[in-house]
Write a protein that holds these residues in place. Structure first.
Motif, PDB file in Angstrom:
ATOM      1  N   PHE A 129       0.835  -1.248   0.126  1.00 21.74           N
ATOM      2  CA  PHE A 129      -0.156  -0.066   0.150  1.00 21.74           C
ATOM      3  C   PHE A 129       0.880   1.340   0.118  1.00 21.74           C
ATOM      4  N   GLU A 130       2.259   1.126   0.314  1.00 15.03           N
ATOM      5  CA  GLU A 130       3.055   2.339   0.236  1.00 15.03           C
ATOM      6  C   GLU A 130       2.819   3.220  -0.966  1.00 15.03           C
ATOM      7  N   GLY A 131       2.430   4.691  -0.587  1.00 11.96           N
ATOM      8  CA  GLY A 131       2.320   5.502  -1.483  1.00 11.96           C
ATOM      9  C   GLY A 131       0.832   5.456  -2.313  1.00 11.96           C
ATOM     10  N   ARG A 132       0.015   4.545  -1.996  1.00 16.86           N
ATOM     11  CA  ARG A 132      -1.018   4.518  -2.706  1.00 16.86           C
ATOM     12  C   ARG A 132      -2.353   5.157  -2.002  1.00 16.86           C
ATOM     13  N   PRO A 133      -3.390   5.487  -2.687  1.00 21.23           N
ATOM     14  CA  PRO A 133      -4.525   6.095  -2.044  1.00 21.23           C
ATOM     15  C   PRO A 133      -5.156   5.116  -1.138  1.00 21.23           C
ATOM     16  N   TRP A 134      -5.684   5.271  -0.023  1.00 18.59           N
ATOM     17  CA  TRP A 134      -6.513   4.418   0.768  1.00 18.59           C
ATOM     18  C   TRP A 134      -7.923   5.272   1.200  1.00 18.59           C
ATOM     19  N   VAL A 135      -8.871   4.847   0.540  1.00 20.06           N
ATOM     20  CA  VAL A 135     -10.130   5.585   0.748  1.00 20.06           C
ATOM     21  C   VAL A 135     -10.841   5.215   2.065  1.00 20.06           C
ATOM     22  N   LEU A 136     -11.183   6.320   2.756  1.00 22.17           N
ATOM     23  CA  LEU A 136     -11.852   6.120   4.083  1.00 22.17           C
ATOM     24  C   LEU A 136     -13.387   7.009   3.812  1.00 22.17           C
ATOM     25  N   THR A 137     -14.411   6.388   4.140  1.00 18.97           N
ATOM     26  CA  THR A 137     -15.760   6.798   3.917  1.00 18.97           C
ATOM     27  C   THR A 137     -16.558   6.880   5.211  1.00 18.97           C
ATOM     28  N   ALA A 159       0.436   4.278   3.299  1.00 18.58           N
ATOM     29  CA  ALA A 159      -0.679   4.979   2.274  1.00 18.58           C
ATOM     30  C   ALA A 159      -0.991   6.129   2.361  1.00 18.58           C
ATOM     31  N   VAL A 160      -1.971   6.817   1.463  1.00 14.19           N
ATOM     32  CA  VAL A 160      -2.293   8.248   1.466  1.00 14.19           C
ATOM     33  C   VAL A 160      -3.900   8.124   1.843  1.00 14.19           C
TER      34      VAL A 160
END
Length: 361
Positions: A129-137, A159-160
């Protein structure tokens, strides 16, 4: 966060567990297949022993169709202070939980935008997940403590975090993930019964287009079954573009000059719109896309060749921004395409030539 429970030890769950363990978090692992949980534990992703009491965060890494049921069971058992899922669809599971009458203050939906063509714990890696978007809802009902736990998880995985509405997320992933996967599969399907002589001509272009078609069909049935409407809407638009492009190509076959001009205009339109869309794809580290110069180097298919090239580039003081490898058909050789800043290209080309590398113009 000191303790976590990962329920579902496939690629995503095990990768998150590996990242948490590396940051000192005590991770417990569970799966409907105990052997898979034992495999994840053997990889260093935690322990497959049940926690003695509630953990700080329960991470549900089950397929979308099963997320609500697994979450409901975990919440009723009180296994954690906070609950989070990592399914690729967000609106459906939340509505299912609401229909079950559960208090959702302790729950937040999430989706790490990362993956691989391979599945299962053996494909997992702590830096997935390094540097990848991680969506939170989150919603207005989400406890601040749970949101903070989710943000801590994202931080541990390097992650981001990206905050979105659940339904907006589902429409977005239909566009950037689910629909492209089906289109890739459709293109790859043309190769199934193609003549061997044609398949042997495959180059980097067809490899790029069909790479994601190698993913597990069962996993994708679960994903698409949870988000069919938005994907179908997008494919309807793609189908319209295809029909117009087919008509334009047929016009190019015409002996009538006016028809041929119409065909050129139609094909050019879809190509130009493709250009306009492609430049919107984020570049390195999620920044605006940049134009790099390509330095193409011919190499033999032997151990250590790539390491030598990168070392020689480093000695020349040139940073490699990206790299692609195109393998030569029927030969033990390939073409390494090194992407660098335009001003660095002549420096790198000269340095590599001095060290005996063959540069392709």
């Amino acid at each position: 966060m000191r303790t976590a429970l990962v329920i579902g030890t496939g690629l995503i769950g095990t990768s998150a567990a590996l990242a948490l363990v590396s940051r000192g978090v005590i991770v417990h692992l569970a799966d409907h297949d105990p052997e898979q949980a034992r495999t994840a534990a053997a990889l260093g992703a935690g322990t497959d022993e049940a926690p003695e009491g509630p953990v700080d965060l329960a991470i549900i890494a089950a397929p979308p169709a099963y997320v609500a049921g697994v979450l409901a069971d975990a919440m009723r058992q009180g296994v954690a202070r906070g609950y989070l899922d990592v399914a690729s669809v967000k609106g459906g599971p939340r509505r299912e939980l609401e229909a079950l009458g559960l208090d959702l203050a302790s729950y937040i939906g999430s989706h790490p935008m990362s993956g691989r063509e391979k599945s299962g714990p053996l494909a997992a890696t702590g830096d997935l997940f390094e540097g990848r978007p991680w969506v939170l809802t989150p919603t207005r009902d989400t406890d601040t403590e749970v949101l903070n736990l989710a943000l801590e998880l994202v931080s541990h995985c390097r992650a981001v975090p990206v905050v979105m509405d659940a339904d907006a997320h589902d429409r977005a992933v239909a566009l950037v993930s689910h629909m492209p996967h089906l289109v890739s599969s459709m293109v790859a399907a043309r190769l199934e019964n193609a003549e061997e002589a044609a398949v042997r001509l495959c180059g980097q272009g067809i490899r790029d287009v069909t790479r994601i078609a190698a993913s597990d069909p069962g996993m994708w049935i679960d994903i698409l079954s949870a988000n069919p409407g938005p994907v179908a809407d997008l494919l309807t638009d793609v189908a319209a573009d295809l029909e117009e492009t087919v008509q334009a190509l047929r016009s190019l076959q015409s002996s009538d000059e006016a028809k041929r001009r119409e065909g050129v205009t139609g094909v050019e339109d879809v190509l130009r719109r493709g250009n306009a869309g492609q430049v919107r794809v984020p570049g390195k580290h999620g920044s605006a896309p940049r134009v790099y110069e390509v330095v193409a180097v011919l190499i033999d298919d032997q151990p250590g060749q790539l390491a030598r090239i990168f070392a020689d580039a480093g000695r020349a003081g040139v940073n490699i921004e990206d790299v692609r490898i195109e393998h030569a058909t029927g030969q033990q050789a390939g073409l390494v395409q090194l992407m660098v800043e335009p001003k660095a290209a002549p420096v790198l080309s000269a340095a590599l030539r001095e060290r005996g590398w063959a540069i392709r113009q």
